[in-house]
Design a protein around this motif. Structure first.
Motif, PDB file in Angstrom:
ATOM      1  N   PRO A  61       3.660 -21.577 -17.067  1.00 57.66           N
ATOM      2  CA  PRO A  61       4.500 -22.526 -16.336  1.00 57.66           C
ATOM      3  C   PRO A  61       4.280 -22.451 -14.826  1.00 57.66           C
ATOM      4  CG  PRO A  61       5.794 -20.615 -16.951  1.00 57.66           C
ATOM      5  CD  PRO A  61       4.426 -20.408 -17.537  1.00 57.66           C
ATOM      6  N   HIS A  62       3.576 -21.410 -14.369  1.00 61.86           N
ATOM      7  CA  HIS A  62       3.494 -21.159 -12.926  1.00 61.86           C
ATOM      8  C   HIS A  62       2.327 -20.208 -12.663  1.00 61.86           C
ATOM      9  CE1 HIS A  62       5.927 -20.241  -9.052  1.00 61.86           C
ATOM     10  NE2 HIS A  62       4.778 -19.618  -8.941  1.00 61.86           N
ATOM     11  N   ILE A  63       1.209 -20.759 -12.188  1.00 63.81           N
ATOM     12  CA  ILE A  63       0.067 -19.881 -11.892  1.00 63.81           C
ATOM     13  C   ILE A  63      -0.693 -20.432 -10.685  1.00 63.81           C
ATOM     14  CG2 ILE A  63      -1.540 -21.048 -13.516  1.00 63.81           C
ATOM     15  CD1 ILE A  63      -2.541 -18.136 -14.158  1.00 63.81           C
ATOM     16  N   HIS A  64      -1.072 -19.536  -9.791  1.00 64.17           N
ATOM     17  CA  HIS A  64      -1.796 -19.940  -8.583  1.00 64.17           C
ATOM     18  C   HIS A  64      -3.294 -19.869  -8.840  1.00 64.17           C
ATOM     19  CE1 HIS A  64       1.687 -20.140  -5.849  1.00 64.17           C
ATOM     20  NE2 HIS A  64       2.206 -19.311  -6.742  1.00 64.17           N
ATOM     21  N   LEU A  65      -3.894 -21.060  -8.906  1.00 66.03           N
ATOM     22  CA  LEU A  65      -5.301 -21.150  -9.270  1.00 66.03           C
ATOM     23  C   LEU A  65      -6.222 -20.797  -8.102  1.00 66.03           C
ATOM     24  CD1 LEU A  65      -6.595 -22.117 -11.916  1.00 66.03           C
ATOM     25  CD2 LEU A  65      -6.716 -24.419 -10.972  1.00 66.03           C
ATOM     26  N   PHE A 229       9.956 -25.475  -6.896  1.00 63.87           N
ATOM     27  CA  PHE A 229      10.262 -24.679  -5.697  1.00 63.87           C
ATOM     28  C   PHE A 229      10.084 -23.191  -5.963  1.00 63.87           C
ATOM     29  CE2 PHE A 229      13.108 -28.366  -4.659  1.00 63.87           C
ATOM     30  CZ  PHE A 229      12.541 -28.677  -3.433  1.00 63.87           C
ATOM     31  N   HIS A 230       9.484 -22.489  -5.003  1.00 59.98           N
ATOM     32  CA  HIS A 230       9.602 -21.030  -4.939  1.00 59.98           C
ATOM     33  C   HIS A 230      10.895 -20.800  -4.160  1.00 59.98           C
ATOM     34  CE1 HIS A 230       5.387 -21.238  -5.948  1.00 59.98           C
ATOM     35  NE2 HIS A 230       5.218 -19.942  -5.873  1.00 59.98           N
ATOM     36  N   LEU A 231      11.898 -20.234  -4.793  1.00 63.30           N
ATOM     37  CA  LEU A 231      13.227 -20.272  -4.187  1.00 63.30           C
ATOM     38  C   LEU A 231      13.899 -18.893  -4.130  1.00 63.30           C
ATOM     39  CD1 LEU A 231      14.682 -22.961  -3.301  1.00 63.30           C
ATOM     40  CD2 LEU A 231      16.212 -22.563  -5.223  1.00 63.30           C
ATOM     41  N   GLY A 267      11.296 -21.144  -9.210  1.00 60.51           N
ATOM     42  CA  GLY A 267      10.609 -19.879  -9.467  1.00 60.51           C
ATOM     43  C   GLY A 267      11.141 -18.734  -8.609  1.00 60.51           C
ATOM     44  N   HIS A 268      10.967 -17.532  -9.095  1.00 63.74           N
ATOM     45  CA  HIS A 268      11.422 -16.275  -8.461  1.00 63.74           C
ATOM     46  C   HIS A 268      12.945 -16.151  -8.537  1.00 63.74           C
ATOM     47  CE1 HIS A 268       7.544 -14.940  -7.116  1.00 63.74           C
ATOM     48  NE2 HIS A 268       7.347 -16.021  -6.401  1.00 63.74           N
ATOM     49  N   CYS A 269      13.658 -16.766  -7.560  1.00 67.64           N
ATOM     50  CA  CYS A 269      15.136 -16.733  -7.540  1.00 67.64           C
ATOM     51  C   CYS A 269      15.688 -15.324  -7.690  1.00 67.64           C
ATOM     52  CB  CYS A 269      15.713 -17.642  -8.631  1.00 67.64           C
ATOM     53  SG  CYS A 269      15.294 -19.376  -8.400  1.00 67.64           S
ATOM     54  N   ILE A 336       2.985 -15.675 -15.111  1.00 70.82           N
ATOM     55  CA  ILE A 336       2.298 -14.561 -14.442  1.00 70.82           C
ATOM     56  C   ILE A 336       2.197 -14.771 -12.934  1.00 70.82           C
ATOM     57  CG2 ILE A 336       0.962 -14.052 -16.527  1.00 70.82           C
ATOM     58  CD1 ILE A 336      -1.518 -14.916 -14.940  1.00 70.82           C
ATOM     59  N   ASN A 337       2.387 -15.997 -12.463  1.00 76.79           N
ATOM     60  CA  ASN A 337       2.388 -16.298 -11.036  1.00 76.79           C
ATOM     61  C   ASN A 337       1.003 -16.065 -10.420  1.00 76.79           C
ATOM     62  OD1 ASN A 337       3.482 -17.103  -8.566  1.00 76.79           O
ATOM     63  ND2 ASN A 337       4.063 -15.037  -7.997  1.00 76.79           N
ATOM     64  N   ASN A 338       0.729 -14.824 -10.074  1.00 75.16           N
ATOM     65  CA  ASN A 338      -0.543 -14.494  -9.438  1.00 75.16           C
ATOM     66  C   ASN A 338      -1.293 -13.464 -10.270  1.00 75.16           C
ATOM     67  OD1 ASN A 338      -0.799 -15.818  -6.719  1.00 75.16           O
ATOM     68  ND2 ASN A 338       1.249 -14.968  -6.510  1.00 75.16           N
TER      69      ASN A 338
END
Ligand SMILES: [Zn+2]
Length: 451
Positions: A61-65, A229-231, A267-269, A336-338
């Motif tokens: 759902p959230h990965i930095h390519l 949002f990264h929040l 994300g994060h929160c 996994i995000n990063n």
């Protein structure tokens, strides 16, 4: 990549233990489920699951390519972690970004896609940054990777044009955010972007954080895009949680009425881990009353590396994702995000490894808990990013009419002890298989890494 119409001799989630099934696929969907008969004759080509589990495919759902594998790529070998904190991660990544080139963006991004597809991932939301430093380099490479993965029928990639840097506060070569706002706007118009995202917490003050949120909400309405949002990425009870302003802005702007089939992911929160029950219930009610399609994504491998918990041992520093679902009725998932950079040096591109770690992180170890963790890397993750699914329930059972986006954890061959085969979702989550012998199906066809 090859086509198949039948997967046989598989265990299915939600069926009686030790039953084996044949799954017929047609037109990219599951057409029929029937008990497996060892000697059944059929002219159709078949894959033999050797008794292993067949389950819904996985999703990032959230990965930095664009900033993956910086620590191990030779081009950036001089940029290694010395302290391991957030500021250093911003600095090291900023230096690396100034050296990004199309070739290495493609190379590193392709590794993410390859390792993800091998793990069973069929869908992902990939973040690509735009700002005065990288301009459209990451975006252009992201579009190429997305199109290649689509043409190869390997993986469906949603691109999120992402502002890691402020939209209204000074940054290098962008004194008031004019450059980055113009770049995000142009990205939104390309037709290749599915979502827009930002990090309000990098703004210089609360006023501009709110301005950041409002500007992004307006942009998503204007171009009909998902939002991400990264929040509230801190553990400081003295800071005002920005989540309230996100919800209020979505309500004020009538976001629900002015977009269709679009979702919002937060994300994060980590700041919200300091909340008590009453605060969570208030937020959950607020979201439910306004019927806002908001999902939370926990990014535990990043959070636990980055968020120093210090004086409050009861705070784990990452969203308690299973609790958000079970106790507050929110949708939530994990990502996994990063991977391989100063924000998150450790991990893998395998969401199932994350679910496996989730058993310990969230201290959720029952059979039902493991199914929920699997939902968080599969059905709930897809729902969060707005992947249209045939049915609204999030369970991991396979039903006739479901999309044939599947992952097979193939069992042991003849002559090996059959009890070693992972036959249930709980076995798949408890006992990490190191991606051995997995097969990924996208719309009924086998997808495989390019290399
Ligand atoms: Zn992120």
């Amino acid at each position: 990549m090859s086509s198949t119409s039948r997967i046989q001799n598989v265990a299915l989630p939600g069926t009686a233990p030790d039953t084996k099934w044949t799954v017929e696929l047609e037109g990219g969907t599951v057409r029929q489920l029937s008990p497996y008969e060892d000697n059944a004759e059929s002219s159709q080509p078949a894959i033999d699951g050797q008794g292993g589990l067949l389950a819904p495919s996985l999703c990032h759902p959230h990965i930095h390519l664009d900033k993956a594998y910086l620590l191990s790529h030779p081009r950036y070998s001089h940029l290694q972690i010395e302290r391991g904190d957030f500021q250093e991660a911003m600095d090291l990544t900023g230096k690396a970004k100034s050296q990004f080139e199309r070739a290495d963006l493609l190379e590193r991004g392709q590794r993410v896609i390859d390792e993800s597809v091998t793990a069973g991932v069929t869908h992902m939301r990939a973040f690509v940054e735009v700002d005065a430093g990288v301009h459209t380099k990451c975006l252009d490479a992201g579009i190429e990777l997305k199109q290649n993965a689509y043409n190869d029928k390997n993986c469906l990639i949603q691109l999120c044009a992402f502002a890691q840097l402020p939209l209204f506060s000074p940054a290098k070569d962008d004194s008031n955010g004019d450059v980055i706002r113009s770049l995000i706007r142009s990205a939104a118009q390309t037709g290749h972007i599915d979502a827009v995202g930002s990090t309000p917490y990098v703004e210089a003050d609360g006023k501009r954080m709110k301005q950041n949120v409002e500007w992004m909400v307006d942009l998503s309405i204007e171009f009909g895009l998902h939002m991400d949002f990264h929040l509230d990425y801190n553990l400081d009870s003295n800071t005002e949680p920005m989540v309230w302003h996100v919800v209020q802005t979505l309500k004020d702007r009538k976001w629900r009425q002015r977009t269709s089939h679009r979702t919002v992911v937060l994300g994060h929160c980590t700041r919200l881990t300091l909340w008590d029950d009453a605060q969570w219930r208030e937020l959950a009610n607020d979201i439910a009353e306004a019927d806002l399609p908001i999902s939370f994504v926990g990014l535990p491998t990043s959070d636990l590396f980055m968020m120093r918990t210090g004086q409050q041992p009861e705070v784990r520093g990452t969203l308690n994702v299973p609790k958000l679902i079970d106790e507050y009725g929110l949708n939530a998932c994990i990502g996994i995000n990063n991977i391989g950079n100063a924000f998150t040096p450790q991990g893998s591109c395998d969401p199932l490894a994350l679910a496996c770690q989730g058993v310990g992180i969230y201290q959720t170890g029952t059979k039902r808990d493991t199914e929920l963790l699997y939902e968080c890397i599969s059905t709930r993750a897809k729902a969060a990013i707005g992947v249209q699914q045939q049915r609204r329930d999030m369970d991991v059972n396979i039903q006739v009419g479901d999309k044939a986006d599947l992952v097979l954890l193939r069992g042991c061959g003849a002559g090996q002890a059959q009890w070693r085969t992972r036959k249930s979702v709980s076995e798949a989550v408890y006992l990490y298989d190191h991606c051995q012998s997995r097969r990924t199906f996208l719309a009924g066809e086998i997808s495989a890494a390019k290399e």
